[in-house]
Design an enzyme around this catalytic site. Structure first.
Site, PDB file in Angstrom:
ATOM      1  N   GLU A  28       1.348  -0.441  -5.144  1.00  0.00           N
ATOM      2  CA  GLU A  28       0.428   0.649  -5.430  1.00  0.00           C
ATOM      3  C   GLU A  28       1.287   1.922  -5.429  1.00  0.00           C
ATOM      4  OE1 GLU A  28      -3.269   3.272  -3.694  1.00  0.00           O
ATOM      5  OE2 GLU A  28      -1.789   2.361  -2.395  1.00  0.00           O
ATOM      6  N   ASP A  32       0.820  -1.208   0.000  1.00  0.00           N
ATOM      7  CA  ASP A  32       0.000   0.000   0.000  1.00  0.00           C
ATOM      8  C   ASP A  32       0.855   1.259   0.000  1.00  0.00           C
ATOM      9  OD1 ASP A  32      -2.559   1.484   0.522  1.00  0.00           O
ATOM     10  OD2 ASP A  32      -1.540   1.946   2.403  1.00  0.00           O
TER      11      ASP A  32
END
EC number: 2.4.1.18
Length: 742
Positions: free
Chosen positions: A469, A416
């Protein structure tokens, strides 16, 4: 001076040690408590047991009764060398009960000094096997070894339900070289709760959860839970081969992203969560029926606040107890493997929350985070940033990545907010950040940490998926570390997502002026190994549901969404859809509720689900749609410039040039008859997808007359090709035409 006459008539002064025990600041308890030689022939046993009424040796309690020191909770007994074998267990009497227990200070250290050296070096890949709470057998006794890193603490003790949460009963031993505190406590049981009571250098006391705990209480509880490390069963050779195939760069990868707490709820049982075991049946079967190859879970490391969706974790090594036990999660993982469904989880190494039982100022100092707020605090999320320059923090994060991959045999991790880790000035204004040693804005420590994690994870098993990401144009995210890349296997294509959603949200009459938003992604399509994401981030915080982004009346919204999905599945790059994308809800995602499954009673919504299912089937069956995602040889524009009619046409190729698929995406409500399009190869083409099909809730305009949906090319030049086909272009539609004969 306070002193005492011992049973052997020796006088000792323990006032200083007693005071340290009473205030809970004993930094070296093993130097005093337990069994110690006091002269050439005598030994003394010292135990500190708050609230105990009496203490004796369990073997002969009448003969060997401890004496209280100054009527305190410190008990003393002197024995001779010949009497030492009897000093093994204690009989402790309290006001309401008596128990037999072993003195924890009789045990030597059980932790590996070599492991601690590697931990301090930043290279201990399996630090979770050494730090934390572990059930072991040590010096003939069964119990739990506790170990925690707190180098600047004045003292640390284990508190829990097994000692009535008293911080003066189980002071830990400090390993000075490593800053790790450790103790072995016998006869503890699984599922008992515990914490570390940490006294900082100023005397402040804080009770902390175990950073390496395998289980934690569900909020609002904050304690760690004694949980044996239960690895999942080892995959079979057949399963390992399947994993290897499904995770490769040239494999068809379509991912279903899920937030476990809101995929489905038990409305008839106070809207409760489904358990891991229920999800293992319902969710796994559903995802397989839809035809997805992988399931991706939003963070499942224990987190206090439901509204963070798991992105503010406190227990990085603890599968959240919201959905069941540790063993239940293992069961869920195994069911995914049995179904040949790849399993990824979100991993959050970029920040952690400020909860007082968590990592922030863990030992009274900025231990896990940078001390300078310009480096150690996230202004966007009010969270703290790991100090990636600190070797022990690197060991902590490396071990956590290894833990999920090793112990649960997951297919991979989706990392993330990588961009927030890479840039020192991320979301900061001038003057709010500190440049690196070279004057740049790159976070060199974070870069090195990510590279090391990826290198080691892939070095252990090159059949996994490490997914970034990363929302900027950082170069080489999916290049190997040896070639100065970050070493990820895949990267989310945020540019494609932003551009295509911008285009598709416009009124069709305006799309002609923004044609490039759908074509620009091909300018960089091969710079990384991309995944095309339509994730949870696009359907929250006022952005609305995907369906609501589509302009026009009700029919046009559904038609546009089907056509958009068709375009997405044909565009180079692996695929990811957030749960509910197949239902086309009209309102954005709400983590407090399950998906609205009643939508499937509507033909329009059911048509979207059927479209996704059909796309997954076609995608996995056609090598042209995935084999050459990362090579210019797999894609060829036929007409990328037809802005006036908002039509995009291109060819996709498999590893063999004979494996050819023609894709036409049309984003206006008009119908174009006798539309001529050039084709790279002669032959007969079959329409294998028409998102305007009535079975998908389309208007039923067919591209080619006849049930067979076949069309043969003619030697008429068009679009720079010597051959062409003529067909009807339905409204708001994506067509796939497969070349079936030469």
């Amino acid at each position: 001076m306070n002193s005492i006459l011992t049973p052997k008539n020796k006088i000792y002064d323990y006032s200083e040690q007693l005071n340290a025990l009473q205030v809970g600041t004993f930094s070296d308890p093993f130097s005093f408590l337990g069994l110690h030689k006091v002269d050439e022939s005598n030994y003394e046993v010292r135990v500190y047991l708050p609230d105990a009424k009496s203490v004796a040796l369990a073997s002969k309690p009448a003969k060997f009764l401890f004496k209280k020191y100054l009527n305190s909770d410190l008990f003393l007994l002197q024995v001779t060398e010949q009497e030492l074998p009897m000093v093994n267990k204690l009989k402790v009497t309290y006001a309401n009960h008596t128990r037999i227990q072993q003195d924890v200070y009789q045990f030597s250290s059980s932790i590996s000094e070599e492991a601690l050296y590697l931990f301090n070096e930043g290279t201990l890949e399996r630090a979770y096997q050494h730090l934390g709470a572990h059930f072991i057998e040590h010096e003939g006794a069964k119990g739990v070894r506790f170990a925690v890193w707190a180098p600047n603490a004045k003292s640390v003790s284990v508190i829990g339900e097994f000692n009535c949460w008293q911080r003066s009963e189980h002071f830990m031993r400090k390993h000075l070289a490593s800053g790790v505190w450790e103790i072995f406590i016998p006869e503890l049981e699984a599922q008992q709760t515990y914490k570390y009571s940490v006294v900082d250098s100023y005397g402040n006391v804080s009770d902390r959860s175990d950073p390496f705990a395998f289980k934690m209480q569900q909020a609002p509880g904050t304690a760690s839970v004694l949980q044996p490390l239960v690895s999942r069963k080892k995959p079979t050779s057949k399963q390992l081969k399947s994993r290897s195939r499904r995770n490769k760069i040239d494999a068809p990868i379509c991912i279903y992203e899920v937030q476990l707490g809101s995929w489905k709820r038990r409305a008839d049982e106070e809207n409760r969560f489904l358990t891991y075991r229920e999800l293992a049946d319902d969710l796994v079967q559903y995802v397989k029926e839809l035809g997805f190859t992988h399931l991706q879970l939003m963070p499942i490391s224990e987190y206090p606040f439901d509204g963070s969706w798991g992105y503010q974790p406190v227990g990085l090594f603890s599968p959240t107890s919201r959905f069941g036990s540790y063993e239940d999660f293992v069961y869920f993982v195994e069911k995914c493997e049995d179904a040949n469904l790849g399993l990824l989880i979100d991993w959050v190494p970029g920040h952690f929350p400020s909860d007082p039982h968590g990592l922030h100022k863990f030992d009274g100092t900025h231990l896990f985070e940078h001390a300078d707020m310009r480096q150690g605090f996230h202004p966007d999320w009010n969270t703290y940033i790991y100090n990636y320059d600190r070797p022990e923090v690197k060991s902590f994060l490396l071990a956590n990545a290894m833990y999920w991959l090793n112990e649960f045999q997951l297919d991979g991790l989706r990392v993330d907010a990588v961009a927030s880790m890479l840039y020192l000035d991320y979301s900061r204004n001038d003057g709010e950040w500190i440049a690196n040693q070279y004057g740049g804005r790159e976070n060199l420590g974070a870069i090195a940490c990510l590279q090391d994690v990826n290198r080691r994870c892939y070095g252990q098993d090159n059949n996994i998926m490490m997914v970034a990401e990363e929302s900027t144009a950082w170069p080489g995210v999916t290049q190997s570390v040896e070639h100065q890349g970050l070493g990820f296997g895949f990267k989310w294509n945020m540019g494609w997502m932003n551009d295509s959603l911008s285009y598709i949200s416009r009124d069709p009459i305006h799309r002609r002026y923004h044609h490039h938003e759908m074509t620009f992604s091909m300018a960089y399509a091969y710079s990384e190994n991309y995944i095309l994401p339509l994730s949870h981030d696009e359907v929250v915080h006022g952005k609305g549901a995907l369906l609501s982004k589509m302009p026009g009346d009700d029919w046009q919204q559904f038609a546009t969404l089907r056509a958009y999905y068709g375009f997405m599945y044909a565009h180079p790059g692996k695929k990811l859809l957030f749960m509910g994308s197949e239902l086309a809800p009209r309102s954005e995602w709400d983590h407090n509720e399950g998906l609205d499954w009643q939508l499937l009673d509507s033909p329009a919504h059911l048509g979207i689900q059927r479209t996704v299912k059909q796309l997954n089937r076609i995608y996995q069956g056609e090598g042209a749609l995935y084999e050459c995602d990362n090579s210019p040889a797999g894609f060829q524009w036929i007409d990328g410039d037809n802005a006036e009619q908002s039509i995009f046409s291109f060819a996709r190729y498999g590893k063999s040039k004979e494996d050819l698929l023609i894709v036409i995406s049309h984003f206006t409500a008009q119908v174009f008859h006798q539309y001529k399009i050039g084709v790279p190869q002669t032959g007969v083409y079959e329409v294998i997808l028409n998102t305007d099909d009535k079975a998908l809730y389309g208007s039923g305009v067919t591209a080619v007359a006849g049930k067979q949906q076949l069309i043969e090319s003619a030697a008429i030049s068009s679009h720079g090709f010597e051959n062409s086909i003529v067909l009807t272009i339905p409204p708001l539609t994506t067509l796939y035409l497969k070349r079936i004969t030469g």
